[in-house]
Write a protein that holds these residues in place. Structure first.
Motif, PDB file in Angstrom:
ATOM      1  N   ARG A 178     -12.381   2.618   0.253  1.00 31.34           N
ATOM      2  CA  ARG A 178     -11.275   3.290   0.927  1.00 31.34           C
ATOM      3  C   ARG A 178     -11.765   4.383   1.866  1.00 31.34           C
ATOM      4  O   ARG A 178     -11.114   4.695   2.859  1.00 31.34           O
ATOM      5  CB  ARG A 178     -10.326   3.915  -0.114  1.00 31.34           C
ATOM      6  CG  ARG A 178      -9.453   2.937  -0.818  1.00 31.34           C
ATOM      7  CD  ARG A 178      -8.213   3.627  -1.370  1.00 31.34           C
ATOM      8  NE  ARG A 178      -8.546   4.770  -2.169  1.00 31.34           N
ATOM      9  CZ  ARG A 178      -8.664   4.744  -3.504  1.00 31.34           C
ATOM     10  NH1 ARG A 178      -8.481   3.612  -4.140  1.00 31.34           N
ATOM     11  NH2 ARG A 178      -8.964   5.827  -4.177  1.00 31.34           N
ATOM     12  N   GLY A 238       2.253   0.602   2.350  1.00 34.01           N
ATOM     13  CA  GLY A 238       0.914   0.982   2.802  1.00 34.01           C
ATOM     14  C   GLY A 238      -0.096  -0.129   2.616  1.00 34.01           C
ATOM     15  O   GLY A 238      -0.950  -0.362   3.481  1.00 34.01           O
ATOM     16  N   PHE A 239       0.010  -0.832   1.484  1.00 36.72           N
ATOM     17  CA  PHE A 239      -0.895  -1.964   1.243  1.00 36.72           C
ATOM     18  C   PHE A 239      -0.679  -3.051   2.292  1.00 36.72           C
ATOM     19  O   PHE A 239      -1.645  -3.605   2.821  1.00 36.72           O
ATOM     20  CB  PHE A 239      -0.650  -2.517  -0.160  1.00 36.72           C
ATOM     21  CG  PHE A 239      -1.481  -3.726  -0.495  1.00 36.72           C
ATOM     22  CD1 PHE A 239      -2.775  -3.589  -0.957  1.00 36.72           C
ATOM     23  CD2 PHE A 239      -0.967  -5.009  -0.338  1.00 36.72           C
ATOM     24  CE1 PHE A 239      -3.539  -4.705  -1.267  1.00 36.72           C
ATOM     25  CE2 PHE A 239      -1.718  -6.125  -0.647  1.00 36.72           C
ATOM     26  CZ  PHE A 239      -3.012  -5.970  -1.110  1.00 36.72           C
ATOM     27  N   ARG A 244       0.443  -2.712   5.298  1.00 33.58           N
ATOM     28  CA  ARG A 244      -0.005  -2.264   6.612  1.00 33.58           C
ATOM     29  C   ARG A 244      -1.530  -2.255   6.721  1.00 33.58           C
ATOM     30  O   ARG A 244      -2.084  -2.644   7.747  1.00 33.58           O
ATOM     31  CB  ARG A 244       0.544  -0.853   6.876  1.00 33.58           C
ATOM     32  CG  ARG A 244       0.250  -0.332   8.279  1.00 33.58           C
ATOM     33  CD  ARG A 244       0.916   1.001   8.544  1.00 33.58           C
ATOM     34  NE  ARG A 244       0.446   2.035   7.623  1.00 33.58           N
ATOM     35  CZ  ARG A 244       1.134   2.512   6.602  1.00 33.58           C
ATOM     36  NH1 ARG A 244       2.349   2.051   6.347  1.00 33.58           N
ATOM     37  NH2 ARG A 244       0.627   3.446   5.819  1.00 33.58           N
ATOM     38  N   ARG A 245      -2.200  -1.831   5.653  1.00 27.31           N
ATOM     39  CA  ARG A 245      -3.664  -1.727   5.706  1.00 27.31           C
ATOM     40  C   ARG A 245      -4.354  -3.060   5.412  1.00 27.31           C
ATOM     41  O   ARG A 245      -5.496  -3.267   5.834  1.00 27.31           O
ATOM     42  CB  ARG A 245      -4.144  -0.680   4.690  1.00 27.31           C
ATOM     43  CG  ARG A 245      -3.784   0.746   5.059  1.00 27.31           C
ATOM     44  CD  ARG A 245      -4.499   1.738   4.149  1.00 27.31           C
ATOM     45  NE  ARG A 245      -4.146   1.518   2.750  1.00 27.31           N
ATOM     46  CZ  ARG A 245      -3.146   2.115   2.133  1.00 27.31           C
ATOM     47  NH1 ARG A 245      -2.378   2.967   2.796  1.00 27.31           N
ATOM     48  NH2 ARG A 245      -2.894   1.880   0.854  1.00 27.31           N
ATOM     49  N   GLN A 246      -3.693  -3.938   4.662  1.00 31.48           N
ATOM     50  CA  GLN A 246      -4.323  -5.196   4.246  1.00 31.48           C
ATOM     51  C   GLN A 246      -3.447  -6.388   4.650  1.00 31.48           C
ATOM     52  O   GLN A 246      -2.811  -7.017   3.804  1.00 31.48           O
ATOM     53  CB  GLN A 246      -4.539  -5.183   2.725  1.00 31.48           C
ATOM     54  CG  GLN A 246      -5.332  -4.028   2.190  1.00 31.48           C
ATOM     55  CD  GLN A 246      -6.801  -4.113   2.580  1.00 31.48           C
ATOM     56  OE1 GLN A 246      -7.285  -5.167   2.989  1.00 31.48           O
ATOM     57  NE2 GLN A 246      -7.508  -3.014   2.450  1.00 31.48           N
ATOM     58  N   ASP A 300     -10.509  -3.779  -1.991  1.00 35.69           N
ATOM     59  CA  ASP A 300     -10.602  -2.754  -0.954  1.00 35.69           C
ATOM     60  C   ASP A 300      -9.623  -1.615  -1.193  1.00 35.69           C
ATOM     61  O   ASP A 300      -9.917  -0.453  -0.885  1.00 35.69           O
ATOM     62  CB  ASP A 300     -10.319  -3.373   0.419  1.00 35.69           C
ATOM     63  CG  ASP A 300     -11.370  -4.404   0.814  1.00 35.69           C
ATOM     64  OD1 ASP A 300     -12.447  -4.422   0.188  1.00 35.69           O
ATOM     65  OD2 ASP A 300     -11.092  -5.207   1.724  1.00 35.69           O
ATOM     66  N   ALA A 301      -8.457  -1.934  -1.750  1.00 33.86           N
ATOM     67  CA  ALA A 301      -7.443  -0.899  -1.975  1.00 33.86           C
ATOM     68  C   ALA A 301      -7.752  -0.045  -3.191  1.00 33.86           C
ATOM     69  O   ALA A 301      -7.455   1.155  -3.202  1.00 33.86           O
ATOM     70  CB  ALA A 301      -6.072  -1.550  -2.136  1.00 33.86           C
TER      71      ALA A 301
END
Length: 291
Positions: free
Chosen positions: A289, A19-20, A22-24, A282-283
């Motif tokens: 978030r 997830g990290f 993919r998002r970052q 950011d995470a």
């Protein structure tokens, strides 16, 4: 049940990591730079093609070639090998300085917020005095007092990092000090150390971890600056700042690769820590978030 628990933890960590990523994507790219640099430094003996301190006077200032992928310096030393070994020097100094300075700032910041009163007043005035000096100026002052060498360079970089961490941690700890469970812990007769260690410090871990990533990059840059000025790591230890000192000016026109490649190593590593730190912020930060 005991056999399934590790599998569940493993899956949760894998899901969080994916997830990290993919998002970052930028943060993942920065983490990749950090990992590659760390692997290069840890395995320098096996991947470096030459001895980083061996002189070859028949190959001085040789341009990049198949024999020397990044060329050689003014003493005929292989630049690629010195950059790989220099990664170890940079990361050792960067991580030790960041962790020692960050942990000292964590303790002082939480303690200052928890006790308040005169303790908080005195500590914050000391932090203000230390914060009045830029990081590199304070580092120069410490090196001028204690001398050069790896241990003194670590101390010189650690000292100015302490107030920067303490101020941020204190701001987070002040809000935590007023929550009901801290009052309940006090009325229950818990010791100050137990309240600080078990109830306050865990709640400031998020900003602390974010600062650590930024501190490592700052420490690497400070070490390179001190070495470039001749006040940091000394020869024959491979260090990126020393490589710049030896070739940045005298050989800028005849052998520019002597300064270009160490400079790129510094820039990429600091850039990687910066990207990863921003992504980690950011995470972890719940306010960011939600956006």
């Amino acid at each position: 049940m005991t056999s399934e628990a590790p599998d569940e933890i493993h899956r949760s960590w894998r899901t969080a990591a994916l997830g990290f990523c993919r998002r970052q994507p930028l943060g993942t790219f920065g983490l990749a730079i950090v990992i590659v640099t760390a692997i290069a430094g840890l395995s320098a003996e096996w991947i470096a093609p030459y001895n980083p301190t061996a002189n070859d006077f028949e190959a001085m200032t040789e341009a990049p070639s198949w024999a020397h992928w990044l060329g050689t310096d003014q003493f005929g030393r292989d630049l690629l090998s010195r950059i790989i070994y220099g990664a170890r020097t940079a990361l050792i100094i960067g991580f030790i300085s960041a962790f020692v300075g960050g942990f000292a700032g964590l303790v002082l910041g939480v303690g200052s917020a928890y006790f308040g009163g005169k303790i908080d007043l005195i500590l914050q005035r000391v932090m203000d005095i230390l914060m009045a000096f830029p990081l590199i100026i304070m580092a120069l002052a410490v090196v001028a007092i204690f001398g050069t060498g790896v241990q003194n360079v670590i101390a010189a970089i650690t000292v100015p990092l302490i107030p920067r961490c303490a101020r941020v941690v204190r701001a987070s700890a002040l809000s935590i000090r007023e929550v009901p469970y801290i009052d309940a812990a006090r009325t229950s007769g818990f010791s100050h150390s137990r309240i600080i260690l078990r109830h306050m410090m865990p709640n400031v871990v998020a900003p602390f971890l974010i600062m650590l990533t930024a501190f490592v990059g700052q420490a690497i840059l400070a070490e390179a600056s001190l070495s470039y000025l001749g006040l940091g790591v000394q020869e024959p230890t491979p260090a990126w700042g020393l490589m710049l000192q030896g070739g940045a000016e005298e050989y800028a026109s005849t052998a520019p690769w002597i300064a270009i490649f160490p400079g790129l190593a510094i820039a990429l590593t600091v850039f990687g820590f910066s990207l990863f730190g921003d992504a980690l912020r950011d995470a972890i930060d719940p306010k960011l978030r939600e956006r």
